[in-house]
Design a protein around this motif. Sequence first.
Motif, PDB file in Angstrom:
ATOM      1  N   UNK A 173     113.205 -96.034 120.078  1.00 40.20           N
ATOM      2  CA  UNK A 173     111.980 -95.365 119.653  1.00 40.20           C
ATOM      3  C   UNK A 173     110.868 -96.344 119.281  1.00 40.20           C
ATOM      4  N   UNK A 174     111.004 -97.578 119.748  1.00 42.12           N
ATOM      5  CA  UNK A 174     109.941 -98.550 119.548  1.00 42.12           C
ATOM      6  C   UNK A 174     109.799 -99.038 118.113  1.00 42.12           C
ATOM      7  N   UNK A 231     103.222 -89.361 125.433  1.00 46.91           N
ATOM      8  CA  UNK A 231     102.888 -90.693 124.897  1.00 46.91           C
ATOM      9  C   UNK A 231     102.918 -90.698 123.377  1.00 46.91           C
ATOM     10  N   UNK A 232     102.058 -89.892 122.757  1.00 53.98           N
ATOM     11  CA  UNK A 232     102.060 -89.808 121.298  1.00 53.98           C
ATOM     12  C   UNK A 232     101.098 -88.722 120.854  1.00 53.98           C
ATOM     13  N   UNK A 246      97.464 -90.090 120.729  1.00 53.82           N
ATOM     14  CA  UNK A 246      96.739 -90.099 122.002  1.00 53.82           C
ATOM     15  C   UNK A 246      96.376 -88.685 122.445  1.00 53.82           C
ATOM     16  N   UNK A 247      97.255 -87.735 122.130  1.00 52.50           N
ATOM     17  CA  UNK A 247      96.963 -86.342 122.474  1.00 52.50           C
ATOM     18  C   UNK A 247      95.707 -85.868 121.763  1.00 52.50           C
ATOM     19  N   UNK A 248      95.487 -86.346 120.530  1.00 50.18           N
ATOM     20  CA  UNK A 248      94.313 -85.941 119.748  1.00 50.18           C
ATOM     21  C   UNK A 248      93.086 -86.756 120.144  1.00 50.18           C
ATOM     22  N   UNK A 249      93.223 -88.075 120.118  1.00 50.50           N
ATOM     23  CA  UNK A 249      92.072 -88.953 120.326  1.00 50.50           C
ATOM     24  C   UNK A 249      91.619 -89.001 121.787  1.00 50.50           C
ATOM     25  N   UNK A 250      92.589 -89.052 122.716  1.00 44.60           N
ATOM     26  CA  UNK A 250      92.247 -89.170 124.132  1.00 44.60           C
ATOM     27  C   UNK A 250      92.472 -87.871 124.897  1.00 44.60           C
ATOM     28  N   UNK A 251      92.877 -86.824 124.165  1.00 46.21           N
ATOM     29  CA  UNK A 251      93.133 -85.500 124.747  1.00 46.21           C
ATOM     30  C   UNK A 251      94.131 -85.566 125.897  1.00 46.21           C
ATOM     31  N   UNK A 252      95.184 -86.376 125.696  1.00 45.44           N
ATOM     32  CA  UNK A 252      96.222 -86.527 126.709  1.00 45.44           C
ATOM     33  C   UNK A 252      97.308 -85.491 126.486  1.00 45.44           C
ATOM     34  N   UNK A 253      97.346 -84.509 127.345  1.00 53.53           N
ATOM     35  CA  UNK A 253      98.348 -83.451 127.273  1.00 53.53           C
ATOM     36  C   UNK A 253      99.610 -83.909 128.003  1.00 53.53           C
ATOM     37  N   UNK A 254     100.741 -83.240 127.749  1.00 49.82           N
ATOM     38  CA  UNK A 254     101.942 -83.488 128.536  1.00 49.82           C
ATOM     39  C   UNK A 254     101.707 -82.943 129.937  1.00 49.82           C
ATOM     40  N   UNK A 255     101.954 -83.752 130.948  1.00 50.67           N
ATOM     41  CA  UNK A 255     101.880 -83.253 132.323  1.00 50.67           C
ATOM     42  C   UNK A 255     103.126 -82.449 132.607  1.00 50.67           C
TER      43      UNK A 255
END
Length: 665
Positions: A300-301, A605-606, A609-618
């Motif tokens: 888990x890094x 990713x995290x 990132x989902x909040x700040x970069x609006x990266x949704x799960x593909x």
Amino acid sequence: MSYIEENFNAEFDDKLRYLKLLSNQYPTIADACTEVINLQAILNLPKGTEHFLSDIHGEYEPFIHVLKNASGVIKRKIDEIFGNTLSQRGRKSLATLIYYPEQKLEYAQKSEPNIEDWYKITLYRLIEICRYVSAKYTRSKVRKALPKDFAYIIEELLHEQPDKLDKEEYYNEIIKTIIRVGRANEFIIALSKLIQNLVIDRLHIIGDIFDRGPGPDIIMDTLINYHSVDIQWGNHDIVWMGAAAGSEACIATVIRTCARYANLSTIEDGYGINLLPLATFAIDFYGDDECIAFTPKIENGNDYTDKDLNLMAKMHKAISIVQFKLEGEIINRRPYFKMEDRLLLNNIDYKEGTINLGGKIYKLNDINFPTINPGNPYELIPEEKDLVEKLRSSFLNSEKLQKHVSFLFAKGSMYLKHNSNLLYHGCIPLNEDGSFKRVNIGASGEEYSGKAYLDRLEILVREGYFYKNNPEAKSYGMDITWYLWNGVDSPLFGKDKMTTFERYFINDEETHLEKKNYYFELEDDEKACNIIFEEFGLDPNDSHIINGHVPVKIKKGESPIKANGKLLVIDGGFSRAYQAQTGIAGYTLIYNSYGLLLVSHEPFESTQKAIEEEKDILSTTLVLEQQVERKRVGDTDIGEELKLQIKDLELLLDAYRKGIIKEQR
């Protein structure tokens, strides 16, 4: 002959007593008629959407995100409503706001040049989405889901009629006033969470919430606060349930697994359990031991120092030896478990550093056993006894753990039948010919198989946790709970043995093999599935088995769809430990009024990132079954209950009209 005469021929008094009680709730003909009309209408609404997830294994960030985005459903709803009027970027931003309203509002307040205009536009859009996703439910059901502070206002806005000009100003003024009085943020948060709730009518968790990942306690907190959920216990859940009950072997196993995956913080920080006694014991007895085979697996890094890893390795080895000893006590105490082949400590030649397995001699890669007496290898030394007692006390007195496990008992079970689907985590033990394996798990010699076996196991697990005044029954129940973790005929485990000792101490990988139950060879066989359906009282023609437990190796061409669609395995690798094998990062099975959809998720990713970069799960959606005719509430289990209620109300109406029961005017 009237309905009432037909139904009162037998057991008249009992039925009359029941109808009199029912008349207190519906005291007049008008009341009973209104409820019949209401229930009959509900039967014709589209069925609610069910989501199925399995084998989350502590991966709280992707799990919570999948709940928030409803496995991609919210994004699809936004596309359907605003696909022609809002840019892709705008739709993406709106979706992220619904998933994480608190965080996105904070960002909007800093970045939006005209926050009042942004509030107004956003509120209208959220209301439009709310109206769209609530259309399939009754007003009563939606009303129950509304946040208390804004219930009246939201209900008014949801039922706005745009073509009614005389009310247009009324609705506009509501929005303006919400903004003017400084309640826009709270209102947006309330609407976002309402949308999240409405798109998932019921959530099914098909086992294994715990272990491997860093936050099973966070997942449990989320589930406790979820509006509608059930859980089918997995082997990784059951061992935590056993630990909470006070099973020493389960406690040692839970700690060992957390140490193996560097997740001791789950025990210490998540559940407030003191591991200092274990750390002290490990340093005292394994201080000079490098414990190489027990170096934790970092998945888990987490950034651990060499000193941290070294201490964890010593704690890992110390608790592993304690576990093997405690397991030996159970195996000797319960010979009918037939696990004598797991008594390995007395097969070791401690002078030569070898072990005899099945007549074959293997070299051990570690021969430092400072706490084992070769003459009596399963005896705990005094310091180990003291350690186990301290750990047991901590587990029993962890308020949060006891709360979580109580919830697992309240909402969980060995299996569930729901809307023609049979849900269980692992397997139904079978013989090679597909017949149900008969299993003896008690001193009486009585054997169980199929559904009766799972029913009996559930009773015993509950006794192991809840029994207070019957120590013998409680002890047996706790041992059964441990058996379900790794027993030869455990439906939650489904293998002939768990080769934990061999993986630590023997390099030869042929000793690491664990043979699966014949169920897993037959799960692609329609005939075997049909036998299981019939055993559980389901129609083989329109039922499905849904389970997890064994990761589906998509990378190697394996399909989650078995037996021509009768059996669905939805362990797609939420746990990072399995993603290299599966090639994806989890499945969600969706069962809506149109049919069955299987959604596969890419790695998350995290949350940041989902909040700040609006990266949704593909996510990729596969249609498994599509209904020619949309399923209605009347086609579901709830529908069957409603039909019985209608029948009772019609009987009450008949009783009113015949004068057998008087109206309460």
